[in-house]
Design a protein around this motif. Structure first.
Motif, PDB file in Angstrom:
ATOM      1  N   GLU A 266      14.174  47.606 -35.442  1.00 37.33           N
ATOM      2  CA  GLU A 266      12.944  47.052 -34.875  1.00 37.33           C
ATOM      3  C   GLU A 266      13.075  46.830 -33.368  1.00 37.33           C
ATOM      4  OE1 GLU A 266      10.096  46.590 -36.307  1.00 37.33           O
ATOM      5  OE2 GLU A 266      10.536  46.741 -38.442  1.00 37.33           O
ATOM      6  N   ALA A 269      12.867  50.131 -31.585  1.00 31.75           N
ATOM      7  CA  ALA A 269      11.474  50.579 -31.508  1.00 31.75           C
ATOM      8  C   ALA A 269      10.734  49.791 -30.431  1.00 31.75           C
ATOM      9  CB  ALA A 269      10.794  50.394 -32.864  1.00 31.75           C
ATOM     10  N   HIS A 270      10.967  48.494 -30.381  1.00 29.34           N
ATOM     11  CA  HIS A 270      10.367  47.643 -29.346  1.00 29.34           C
ATOM     12  C   HIS A 270      10.719  48.176 -27.955  1.00 29.34           C
ATOM     13  CE1 HIS A 270       9.582  44.046 -26.917  1.00 29.34           C
ATOM     14  NE2 HIS A 270      10.842  44.069 -26.519  1.00 29.34           N
ATOM     15  N   LYS A 272      11.864  51.217 -27.069  1.00 28.92           N
ATOM     16  CA  LYS A 272      11.344  52.561 -26.822  1.00 28.92           C
ATOM     17  C   LYS A 272       9.852  52.523 -26.466  1.00 28.92           C
ATOM     18  CE  LYS A 272      12.871  54.407 -30.688  1.00 28.92           C
ATOM     19  NZ  LYS A 272      13.158  55.419 -31.735  1.00 28.92           N
ATOM     20  N   TYR A 273       9.093  51.691 -27.178  1.00 32.00           N
ATOM     21  CA  TYR A 273       7.661  51.587 -26.885  1.00 32.00           C
ATOM     22  C   TYR A 273       7.419  50.991 -25.506  1.00 32.00           C
ATOM     23  CZ  TYR A 273       6.436  52.773 -31.725  1.00 32.00           C
ATOM     24  OH  TYR A 273       6.270  53.409 -32.926  1.00 32.00           O
ATOM     25  N   GLU A 299       6.616  45.191 -32.833  1.00 28.34           N
ATOM     26  CA  GLU A 299       7.990  45.456 -33.293  1.00 28.34           C
ATOM     27  C   GLU A 299       8.907  44.264 -32.988  1.00 28.34           C
ATOM     28  OE1 GLU A 299       8.453  47.793 -35.177  1.00 28.34           O
ATOM     29  OE2 GLU A 299       7.202  49.503 -34.654  1.00 28.34           O
TER      30      GLU A 299
END
Length: 418
Positions: A266, A269-270, A272-273, A299
Protein backbone atom coordinates in the motif's frame (compact mmCIF):
# COMPACT_ATOMS: atom_id res chain seq x y z
CA UNK A 1 -25.09 -14.35 21.92
CA UNK A 2 -23.03 -11.65 23.59
CA UNK A 3 -25.25 -8.76 22.42
CA UNK A 4 -28.39 -8.63 24.53
CA UNK A 5 -31.54 -7.59 22.68
CA UNK A 6 -33.70 -6.20 25.47
CA UNK A 7 -37.38 -7.12 25.23
CA UNK A 8 -38.60 -6.50 28.79
CA UNK A 9 -38.61 -3.09 30.54
CA UNK A 10 -37.26 -4.66 33.73
CA UNK A 11 -34.82 -7.57 33.73
CA UNK A 12 -33.57 -9.20 36.91
CA UNK A 13 -29.89 -10.13 36.58
CA UNK A 14 -29.21 -11.77 39.92
CA UNK A 15 -26.08 -11.32 42.00
CA UNK A 16 -24.14 -9.19 39.47
CA UNK A 17 -21.46 -7.19 41.25
CA UNK A 18 -19.85 -5.19 38.44
CA UNK A 19 -20.41 -3.75 35.00
CA UNK A 20 -18.14 -2.00 32.50
CA UNK A 21 -19.03 1.08 30.46
CA UNK A 22 -17.81 1.98 26.97
CA UNK A 23 -18.63 5.35 25.43
CA UNK A 24 -19.05 6.38 21.80
CA UNK A 25 -17.14 3.73 19.85
CA UNK A 26 -18.60 4.39 16.41
CA UNK A 27 -19.81 7.93 15.75
CA UNK A 28 -16.57 8.93 13.95
CA UNK A 29 -16.95 5.92 11.65
CA UNK A 30 -16.17 2.22 11.92
CA UNK A 31 -12.58 2.48 10.65
CA UNK A 32 -9.96 -0.02 11.73
CA UNK A 33 -8.23 2.35 14.15
CA UNK A 34 -11.46 3.24 15.95
CA UNK A 35 -12.58 -0.37 16.06
CA UNK A 36 -9.22 -1.44 17.48
CA UNK A 37 -9.90 0.87 20.43
CA UNK A 38 -13.43 -0.53 20.77
CA UNK A 39 -12.07 -4.09 20.67
CA UNK A 40 -9.58 -3.16 23.38
CA UNK A 41 -12.41 -1.66 25.42
CA UNK A 42 -14.44 -4.87 25.08
CA UNK A 43 -11.43 -6.87 26.28
CA UNK A 44 -11.03 -4.51 29.25
CA UNK A 45 -14.72 -4.69 30.27
CA UNK A 46 -14.62 -8.48 29.99
CA UNK A 47 -13.29 -8.22 33.56
CA UNK A 48 -16.82 -7.16 34.54
CA UNK A 49 -19.95 -9.27 34.52
CA UNK A 50 -21.63 -7.22 31.80
CA UNK A 51 -20.87 -4.28 29.50
CA UNK A 52 -22.96 -1.22 28.68
CA UNK A 53 -22.19 0.91 25.61
CA UNK A 54 -23.54 4.39 26.37
CA UNK A 55 -24.48 5.36 22.85
CA UNK A 56 -23.17 6.08 19.37
CA UNK A 57 -22.28 2.53 18.48
CA UNK A 58 -22.49 3.46 14.81
CA UNK A 59 -22.00 6.59 12.65
CA UNK A 60 -25.52 6.22 11.27
CA UNK A 61 -28.20 3.70 12.12
CA UNK A 62 -28.29 1.73 8.86
CA UNK A 63 -28.47 -2.03 8.94
CA UNK A 64 -24.99 -2.40 7.42
CA UNK A 65 -23.26 -0.42 10.17
CA UNK A 66 -25.11 -2.33 12.86
CA UNK A 67 -24.15 -5.61 11.24
CA UNK A 68 -20.50 -4.50 11.23
CA UNK A 69 -20.42 -3.42 14.89
CA UNK A 70 -22.43 -6.45 16.01
CA UNK A 71 -20.16 -8.88 14.17
CA UNK A 72 -17.05 -7.43 15.80
CA UNK A 73 -18.74 -7.35 19.21
CA UNK A 74 -19.79 -10.99 19.03
CA UNK A 75 -16.25 -12.08 18.14
CA UNK A 76 -14.41 -10.02 20.75
CA UNK A 77 -16.75 -9.65 23.73
CA UNK A 78 -16.55 -12.14 26.57
CA UNK A 79 -19.59 -11.02 28.56
CA UNK A 80 -23.11 -9.78 27.85
CA UNK A 81 -23.18 -6.43 26.02
CA UNK A 82 -26.10 -4.01 26.33
CA UNK A 83 -26.70 -0.90 24.26
CA UNK A 84 -28.03 2.59 24.91
CA UNK A 85 -29.35 4.66 22.04
CA UNK A 86 -27.22 7.68 21.13
CA UNK A 87 -27.90 10.49 18.68
CA UNK A 88 -26.13 8.54 15.90
CA UNK A 89 -27.98 5.32 16.74
CA UNK A 90 -31.05 5.84 14.59
CA UNK A 91 -32.77 3.36 12.31
CA UNK A 92 -31.97 -0.26 13.09
CA UNK A 93 -31.10 0.18 16.80
CA UNK A 94 -34.28 -1.54 18.03
CA UNK A 95 -33.78 -4.44 15.64
CA UNK A 96 -30.36 -5.17 17.13
CA UNK A 97 -30.55 -3.98 20.76
CA UNK A 98 -34.25 -3.87 21.56
CA UNK A 99 -35.94 -1.40 23.88
CA UNK A 100 -34.75 2.19 24.23
CA UNK A 101 -35.69 2.32 27.92
CA UNK A 102 -35.05 -0.56 30.28
CA UNK A 103 -33.68 -1.44 33.69
CA UNK A 104 -31.30 -4.18 34.82
CA UNK A 105 -32.01 -4.98 38.45
CA UNK A 106 -29.30 -6.81 40.38
CA UNK A 107 -29.49 -7.83 44.03
CA UNK A 108 -27.64 -4.74 45.25
CA UNK A 109 -28.17 -2.11 42.57
CA UNK A 110 -30.18 -1.15 39.51
CA UNK A 111 -28.93 0.15 36.18
CA UNK A 112 -31.67 2.25 34.56
CA UNK A 113 -31.12 3.00 30.86
CA UNK A 114 -33.22 5.80 29.36
CA UNK A 115 -33.26 7.40 25.91
CA UNK A 116 -32.46 11.09 25.34
CA UNK A 117 -30.88 10.67 21.91
CA UNK A 118 -33.05 13.48 20.51
CA UNK A 119 -32.12 15.79 23.42
CA UNK A 120 -35.34 15.05 25.26
CA UNK A 121 -36.18 12.19 27.59
CA UNK A 122 -38.87 9.82 26.42
CA UNK A 123 -41.86 9.76 28.73
CA UNK A 124 -41.59 5.98 28.85
CA UNK A 125 -38.07 6.27 30.26
CA UNK A 126 -39.02 8.79 32.93
CA UNK A 127 -41.89 6.59 34.12
CA UNK A 128 -39.45 3.68 34.27
CA UNK A 129 -37.12 5.73 36.51
CA UNK A 130 -40.02 6.36 38.91
CA UNK A 131 -41.07 2.71 38.86
CA UNK A 132 -37.65 1.19 39.47
CA UNK A 133 -36.57 3.65 42.17
CA UNK A 134 -39.85 2.96 44.00
CA UNK A 135 -39.04 -0.76 44.24
CA UNK A 136 -38.21 -1.80 47.81
CA UNK A 137 -35.38 -4.08 46.69
CA UNK A 138 -33.62 -1.25 44.90
CA UNK A 139 -31.36 0.59 47.34
CA UNK A 140 -28.95 2.26 44.89
CA UNK A 141 -29.09 3.00 41.20
CA UNK A 142 -27.25 4.35 38.18
CA UNK A 143 -29.34 6.28 35.64
CA UNK A 144 -27.69 6.10 32.21
CA UNK A 145 -28.46 8.18 29.12
CA UNK A 146 -26.46 9.50 26.18
CA UNK A 147 -26.44 13.31 26.12
CA UNK A 148 -25.14 15.00 29.30
CA UNK A 149 -27.18 17.09 31.69
CA UNK A 150 -26.31 20.79 32.15
CA UNK A 151 -22.94 20.91 33.87
CA UNK A 152 -19.88 23.04 34.63
CA UNK A 153 -17.74 21.88 31.68
CA UNK A 154 -19.64 21.92 28.38
CA UNK A 155 -22.61 23.54 26.68
CA UNK A 156 -23.33 20.41 24.65
CA UNK A 157 -26.07 19.18 26.96
CA UNK A 158 -29.84 18.81 27.21
CA UNK A 159 -31.82 21.85 28.27
CA UNK A 160 -32.55 22.83 31.86
CA UNK A 161 -36.20 22.06 31.13
CA UNK A 162 -35.31 18.47 30.19
CA UNK A 163 -33.20 18.16 33.31
CA UNK A 164 -36.20 19.32 35.35
CA UNK A 165 -38.26 16.52 33.83
CA UNK A 166 -35.65 13.96 34.90
CA UNK A 167 -35.41 15.50 38.37
CA UNK A 168 -39.17 15.19 38.75
CA UNK A 169 -38.92 11.51 37.88
CA UNK A 170 -36.32 10.69 40.52
CA UNK A 171 -37.11 13.33 43.14
CA UNK A 172 -39.19 11.08 45.42
CA UNK A 173 -36.29 8.60 45.68
CA UNK A 174 -33.35 10.88 44.96
CA UNK A 175 -31.24 9.34 47.75
CA UNK A 176 -31.15 6.08 45.80
CA UNK A 177 -29.54 7.70 42.72
CA UNK A 178 -25.80 7.24 43.24
CA UNK A 179 -24.61 8.11 39.75
CA UNK A 180 -25.78 9.74 36.55
CA UNK A 181 -23.95 8.26 33.57
CA UNK A 182 -23.65 9.63 30.03
CA UNK A 183 -21.51 9.67 26.88
CA UNK A 184 -21.70 11.88 23.77
CA UNK A 185 -18.55 13.90 24.60
CA UNK A 186 -15.35 12.28 23.31
CA UNK A 187 -13.46 12.66 26.55
CA UNK A 188 -14.28 12.10 30.18
CA UNK A 189 -15.09 14.25 33.17
CA UNK A 190 -16.88 13.99 36.49
CA UNK A 191 -19.21 16.68 37.78
CA UNK A 192 -21.86 17.10 40.44
CA UNK A 193 -25.36 17.99 39.28
CA UNK A 194 -28.27 18.31 41.65
CA UNK A 195 -25.99 16.88 44.34
CA UNK A 196 -25.42 13.65 42.34
CA UNK A 197 -22.15 12.51 40.74
CA UNK A 198 -22.40 12.64 36.94
CA UNK A 199 -19.79 10.68 34.96
CA UNK A 200 -19.37 11.54 31.30
CA UNK A 201 -17.40 8.99 29.27
CA UNK A 202 -16.83 8.95 25.52
CA UNK A 203 -13.48 7.22 25.16
CA UNK A 204 -14.36 3.90 23.56
CA UNK A 205 -13.28 4.45 19.96
CA UNK A 206 -14.01 7.94 18.65
CA UNK A 207 -11.12 10.41 18.51
CA UNK A 208 -10.62 12.18 21.84
CA UNK A 209 -11.49 15.88 21.67
CA UNK A 210 -10.85 19.00 23.73
CA UNK A 211 -13.59 19.70 26.26
CA UNK A 212 -12.20 22.90 27.77
CA UNK A 213 -8.87 24.56 28.45
CA UNK A 214 -8.67 22.38 31.55
CA UNK A 215 -9.74 19.11 29.89
CA UNK A 216 -7.60 18.80 26.78
CA UNK A 217 -7.46 15.95 24.31
CA UNK A 218 -3.74 15.49 24.95
CA UNK A 219 -4.45 14.84 28.64
CA UNK A 220 -7.19 12.22 28.13
CA UNK A 221 -6.69 8.67 26.89
CA UNK A 222 -9.20 6.24 25.47
CA UNK A 223 -10.73 4.51 28.45
CA UNK A 224 -13.55 2.53 30.02
CA UNK A 225 -15.34 2.94 33.33
CA UNK A 226 -15.75 0.06 35.78
CA UNK A 227 -18.59 0.09 38.30
CA UNK A 228 -18.24 -2.39 41.14
CA UNK A 229 -19.56 -3.18 44.59
CA UNK A 230 -17.32 -2.56 47.56
CA UNK A 231 -18.91 -3.50 50.90
CA UNK A 232 -22.20 -3.43 48.99
CA UNK A 233 -21.70 0.24 47.99
CA UNK A 234 -21.50 0.97 44.27
CA UNK A 235 -18.13 2.52 43.36
CA UNK A 236 -16.40 3.33 40.07
CA UNK A 237 -12.95 3.75 38.57
CA UNK A 238 -11.79 4.96 35.18
CA UNK A 239 -9.30 2.69 33.43
CA UNK A 240 -7.20 4.02 30.54
CA UNK A 241 -6.75 1.74 27.55
CA UNK A 242 -3.15 1.05 26.59
CA UNK A 243 -2.04 2.61 23.30
CA UNK A 244 -1.27 -0.91 22.08
CA UNK A 245 -4.59 -2.38 23.24
CA UNK A 246 -6.11 -5.43 21.55
CA UNK A 247 -3.07 -7.53 20.56
CA UNK A 248 -4.96 -10.55 19.19
CA UNK A 249 -4.13 -10.26 15.51
CA UNK A 250 -0.48 -9.38 15.86
CA UNK A 251 -0.03 -12.61 17.82
CA UNK A 252 -0.79 -14.64 14.69
CA UNK A 253 2.50 -15.26 12.76
CA UNK A 254 0.63 -15.73 9.47
CA UNK A 255 -1.48 -12.59 9.82
CA UNK A 256 1.47 -10.54 11.05
CA UNK A 257 3.55 -11.50 8.02
CA UNK A 258 0.74 -10.87 5.55
CA UNK A 259 -0.19 -7.55 7.14
CA UNK A 260 3.41 -6.37 6.93
CA UNK A 261 3.53 -7.31 3.25
CA UNK A 262 0.24 -5.51 2.64
CA UNK A 263 1.44 -2.36 4.39
CA UNK A 264 4.54 -2.32 2.18
CA UNK A 265 2.43 -2.77 -0.94
CA UNK A 266 0.00 0.00 0.00
CA UNK A 267 2.83 2.42 0.81
CA UNK A 268 4.57 1.64 -2.48
CA UNK A 269 1.31 2.35 -4.32
CA UNK A 270 0.94 5.59 -2.34
CA UNK A 271 4.46 6.63 -3.31
CA UNK A 272 4.10 5.68 -6.98
CA UNK A 273 0.84 7.62 -7.32
CA UNK A 274 2.39 10.70 -5.72
CA UNK A 275 5.32 10.54 -8.12
CA UNK A 276 3.00 10.28 -11.09
CA UNK A 277 0.88 13.15 -9.76
CA UNK A 278 4.03 15.26 -9.57
CA UNK A 279 4.95 14.36 -13.16
CA UNK A 280 1.44 15.19 -14.35
CA UNK A 281 1.42 18.52 -12.54
CA UNK A 282 4.77 19.55 -14.03
CA UNK A 283 3.33 18.92 -17.48
CA UNK A 284 0.19 20.96 -16.83
CA UNK A 285 -2.30 18.07 -16.44
CA UNK A 286 -3.78 19.31 -13.18
CA UNK A 287 -6.91 17.13 -13.28
CA UNK A 288 -4.84 14.00 -13.76
CA UNK A 289 -2.49 15.14 -10.99
CA UNK A 290 -5.48 15.73 -8.71
CA UNK A 291 -6.78 12.20 -9.37
CA UNK A 292 -3.44 10.61 -8.56
CA UNK A 293 -3.04 12.68 -5.41
CA UNK A 294 -6.45 11.43 -4.28
CA UNK A 295 -5.53 7.83 -5.11
CA UNK A 296 -2.25 8.24 -3.24
CA UNK A 297 -4.10 9.49 -0.19
CA UNK A 298 -6.48 6.53 -0.38
CA UNK A 299 -3.56 4.08 -0.47
CA UNK A 300 -2.02 5.86 2.53
CA UNK A 301 -5.27 5.42 4.48
CA UNK A 302 -5.27 1.73 3.61
CA UNK A 303 -1.71 1.36 4.86
CA UNK A 304 -2.60 3.26 8.01
CA UNK A 305 -5.49 0.89 8.76
CA UNK A 306 -3.40 -2.22 8.21
CA UNK A 307 -0.57 -0.77 10.27
CA UNK A 308 -2.92 0.09 13.14
CA UNK A 309 -3.70 -3.62 13.57
CA UNK A 310 -0.02 -4.30 14.32
CA UNK A 311 0.99 -1.00 15.89
CA UNK A 312 2.29 -0.94 19.47
CA UNK A 313 2.81 2.77 20.10
CA UNK A 314 4.17 4.29 23.26
CA UNK A 315 1.94 6.60 25.30
CA UNK A 316 1.46 9.85 23.36
CA UNK A 317 3.36 12.15 25.73
CA UNK A 318 6.33 9.76 25.68
CA UNK A 319 6.25 8.68 22.04
CA UNK A 320 8.48 11.30 20.41
CA UNK A 321 11.65 10.15 22.17
CA UNK A 322 11.14 6.71 20.63
CA UNK A 323 11.60 8.09 17.11
CA UNK A 324 15.01 9.66 17.78
CA UNK A 325 17.24 6.52 17.82
CA UNK A 326 16.05 5.46 14.35
CA UNK A 327 16.89 8.86 12.88
CA UNK A 328 20.30 8.81 14.55
CA UNK A 329 21.07 5.29 13.31
CA UNK A 330 20.15 6.30 9.77
CA UNK A 331 22.42 9.32 9.47
CA UNK A 332 25.27 8.08 11.68
CA UNK A 333 25.52 4.50 10.46
CA UNK A 334 23.23 3.05 7.79
CA UNK A 335 23.13 5.90 5.26
CA UNK A 336 26.86 6.59 5.68
CA UNK A 337 27.64 2.92 5.14
CA UNK A 338 25.44 2.70 2.03
CA UNK A 339 26.90 5.92 0.59
CA UNK A 340 30.45 4.59 1.11
CA UNK A 341 29.56 1.32 -0.62
CA UNK A 342 27.95 3.14 -3.55
CA UNK A 343 31.01 5.39 -3.85
CA UNK A 344 33.35 2.38 -3.94
CA UNK A 345 31.22 0.71 -6.61
CA UNK A 346 31.01 3.92 -8.68
CA UNK A 347 27.23 4.53 -8.34
CA UNK A 348 27.05 8.31 -7.96
CA UNK A 349 23.26 8.75 -7.88
CA UNK A 350 22.98 6.41 -4.90
CA UNK A 351 25.78 8.30 -3.17
CA UNK A 352 23.91 11.54 -3.74
CA UNK A 353 20.58 10.16 -2.47
CA UNK A 354 22.03 8.69 0.74
CA UNK A 355 24.21 11.73 1.45
CA UNK A 356 21.31 14.14 1.03
CA UNK A 357 18.95 11.99 3.10
CA UNK A 358 21.54 11.68 5.89
CA UNK A 359 21.78 15.48 6.15
CA UNK A 360 18.01 15.69 6.51
CA UNK A 361 17.81 12.82 9.04
CA UNK A 362 20.32 14.65 11.25
CA UNK A 363 18.01 17.68 11.34
CA UNK A 364 15.05 15.36 11.99
CA UNK A 365 16.78 13.99 15.08
CA UNK A 366 17.62 17.47 16.36
CA UNK A 367 14.04 18.69 15.91
CA UNK A 368 12.64 15.56 17.54
CA UNK A 369 14.85 16.13 20.58
CA UNK A 370 13.35 19.60 20.91
CA UNK A 371 9.81 18.31 20.33
CA UNK A 372 10.20 15.62 23.00
CA UNK A 373 9.53 18.42 25.48
CA UNK A 374 6.09 18.51 23.96
CA UNK A 375 4.50 21.19 26.13
CA UNK A 376 7.30 23.73 25.53
CA UNK A 377 8.12 23.04 21.87
CA UNK A 378 8.07 26.43 20.14
CA UNK A 379 9.01 25.79 16.49
CA UNK A 380 5.94 26.65 14.47
CA UNK A 381 7.35 26.84 10.92
CA UNK A 382 9.21 24.07 9.11
CA UNK A 383 10.44 24.14 5.50
CA UNK A 384 11.06 21.11 3.31
CA UNK A 385 13.03 21.22 0.10
CA UNK A 386 10.82 19.53 -2.52
CA UNK A 387 13.85 18.50 -4.57
CA UNK A 388 15.93 16.60 -2.02
CA UNK A 389 13.84 16.57 1.17
CA UNK A 390 16.18 18.64 3.36
CA UNK A 391 14.45 20.15 6.39
CA UNK A 392 14.88 23.68 7.78
CA UNK A 393 13.13 25.17 10.82
CA UNK A 394 12.34 28.70 11.93
CA UNK A 395 11.81 31.89 9.95
CA UNK A 396 15.43 32.57 8.92
CA UNK A 397 16.14 30.01 6.21
CA UNK A 398 18.74 30.21 3.42
CA UNK A 399 17.89 31.41 -0.07
CA UNK A 400 19.02 28.06 -1.43
CA UNK A 401 18.86 24.54 -0.05
CA UNK A 402 22.14 23.66 1.67
CA UNK A 403 22.07 20.15 0.17
CA UNK A 404 20.90 20.48 -3.43
CA UNK A 405 20.79 24.23 -4.09
CA UNK A 406 17.06 24.47 -4.86
CA UNK A 407 15.74 28.07 -4.54
CA UNK A 408 13.82 29.23 -1.48
CA UNK A 409 10.72 30.02 -3.54
CA UNK A 410 10.22 26.29 -4.07
CA UNK A 411 10.32 25.29 -0.37
CA UNK A 412 7.26 23.63 1.03
CA UNK A 413 6.07 25.48 4.13
CA UNK A 414 4.54 23.69 7.12
CA UNK A 415 3.17 26.25 9.57
CA UNK A 416 1.34 25.35 12.77
CA UNK A 417 -2.04 27.00 13.29
CA UNK A 418 -2.18 29.62 16.01
Amino acid sequence: MKIQKVTEPITYIGDVRSFGVIGDPGCDGLGTQNMKVYAGALEQTAKDELTLVVGDLVPEGTKKYYEDICTLTEVVAENHVYGLRGNHDTGAYTECFGLHNYALVAKRFALIVIDNAKRCFEEEGLRLVEQVLAMNEVEQAVIAFHIPLPNHFIQNAVSEEEFDRLKAAYSAEKSKVKYLLCGHVHSWFVDEVDGITMICTGGGGAMIEDVSEHIRACDINHHVVHFYLEKDALCYRVCDLAEDCYPRERKSPVLKSRLEETITGELMAHFKYLLFADRAKRRGFDRVANLFEALADSEYRHAKNFYSVLERPAAFMEAIEGFIPTEQFEYKTMYKMMADYARQTRNPLTVQAYTGAAAAEKVHAELLKEAADIEDFQTDTVYVCPICGFVMAGEDVPDRCAVCGAPKKQYLVFKAEE
